[in-house]
Design an enzyme around this catalytic site. Structure first.
Site, PDB file in Angstrom:
ATOM      1  N   LYS A  54       0.842  -1.208   0.000  1.00 17.78           N
ATOM      2  CA  LYS A  54       0.000   0.000   0.000  1.00 17.78           C
ATOM      3  C   LYS A  54       0.872   1.251   0.000  1.00 17.78           C
ATOM      4  CE  LYS A  54      -3.744  -2.451   2.322  1.00 17.78           C
ATOM      5  NZ  LYS A  54      -4.447  -2.778   3.574  1.00 17.78           N
ATOM      6  N   GLN A  98      -4.144  -1.218   9.819  1.00 16.14           N
ATOM      7  CA  GLN A  98      -4.092  -2.550   9.205  1.00 16.14           C
ATOM      8  C   GLN A  98      -4.661  -3.586  10.171  1.00 16.14           C
ATOM      9  OE1 GLN A  98      -3.081  -3.269   5.990  1.00 16.14           O
ATOM     10  NE2 GLN A  98      -3.749  -5.370   6.384  1.00 16.14           N
ATOM     11  N   ASP A 121     -10.630   3.105   4.519  1.00 16.03           N
ATOM     12  CA  ASP A 121     -11.019   1.696   4.438  1.00 16.03           C
ATOM     13  C   ASP A 121     -12.539   1.538   4.487  1.00 16.03           C
ATOM     14  OD1 ASP A 121      -9.101  -0.180   3.915  1.00 16.03           O
ATOM     15  OD2 ASP A 121      -8.485  -0.450   6.002  1.00 16.03           O
TER      16      ASP A 121
END
Ligand code: ADP
Length: 290
Positions: A54, A98, A121
């Site tokens: 990412k 994460q 997200d």
């Protein structure tokens, strides 16, 4: 019939190039690039790899990298404090915690602290609520990547019979809501579904997100269907999807491979969400200045 392959890498590359172009325009306009704050807690090997991918993709698109790696034994309060600092930092457009976080931390509670405008997200309760309501907001990356792939191949969704296998908060539920927003008829299957092959065989568009290697075979697929495989399962022979590719490809019209299908789209959509978040903050700033 032998299915044509949906080339997720190529579609993702186009999205990333487009984002890079828009990032450059934003920099020209505002003098500041969008910034992504990734937070990695501990050293889970898969998470380490994902976060590295990412960050690299961000750098390639001209998005500033504000990474923080925290030790496994960090406290919930310390991670929460970091998230609050990122929420308040004008250089940070998007925040990504994460998952999964190490045992002892509550990932869902921590995710919930992320400011909705920076929730790239799309997993905070506010973002989920906006998705359910169909109001503007940041949508989760993998589900929105699935829709983008279907659009890239001009798959009609309005009125289509779509079946989603899996009801996770990360993929199954949000992809179902996105399909619904596109006026598809949506059926969600899960571990208690009575006759999985009968239900799946109705689908014009079948989305597999159960996390079970090769769960779906030819008997689950209507001839001529479009099959999107979100599964990423580590097997002896490498990565395998939730779909038995070889037999299903004989029946479907279009199919995603694993790897090289949905996977590359997730990161491309993260970049796009970060750009969208930066744009939202820019217009909010302009409003409060006015
Ligand atoms: P994801 O990567 O989509 O988030 P998870 O492994 O977290 O995947 O979730 C798996 C989902 O798949 C669960 O919602 C579960 O209900 C569903 N599922 C599990 N087994 C089956 C099955 N045999 N048939 C259909 N759905 C299943």
């Amino acid at each position: 019939m032998t299915a044509a392959i949906i080339d997720g890498r190529a579609v993702a590359e186009r999205v990333r190039e487009q984002v890079a172009g828009e990032v450059a325009q934003l920099v020209e306009r505002t003098g500041r690039p969008p910034g992504l704050a990734t937070i990695l807690v501990g050293d889970d090997p898969a998470s380490v790899v994902y976060v590295a991918m990412k960050r690299k993709a961000c750098a390639e698109a001209g998005i500033a990298d504000h990474h923080q790696h925290l030790p496994t034994d960090v406290s919930q309060a310390d991670v929460a404090a970091l998230i609050e600092r990122r929420n308040a930092d004008p250089e940070v457009s998007g925040i990504l915690l994460q998952l999964p976080v190490p045992a002892g931390l509550n990932g869902q509670d921590l995710t919930g602290l992320i400011a909705p405008g920076k929730d790239v997200d799309g997993l905070t309760p506010i973002s989920v609520g906006r998705l359910v309501r169909g109001t503007p907001g940041l949508r989760p990356c993998t589900p929105v990547g699935v829709i983008a792939l279907l659009d890239a191949y001009d798959v009609p969704l309005e009125g289509a019979e779509t079946v989603v296998v899996g009801r996770s908060d990360l993929v199954g539920k949000p992809v179902s809501l996105l399909l619904l927003a596109r006026h598809a008829t949506v059926t969600i299957c899960h571990s208690r579904t009575r006759d999985l092959s009968a239900v799946c065989s109705r689908a014009d568009v079948l989305v597999a997100a159960a996390g079970i290697p090769r769960l779906l075979g030819a008997e689950h697929v209507k001839p001529g269907a479009v099959v999107i495989d979100v599964g990423v399962n580590r097997a002896e022979q490498g990565l395998v999807g939730d779909v038995d590719f070889a037999t299903v490809a004989e029946r479907a019209r279009l199919i995603t491979p694993v790897p090289g299908g949905v996977g590359p789209m997730t990161i491309a959509m993260l970049l796009r969400n970060t750009l969208l978040a930066a744009g939202l903050q820019e217009s909010a700033g302009a409003q409060s200045a006015a």
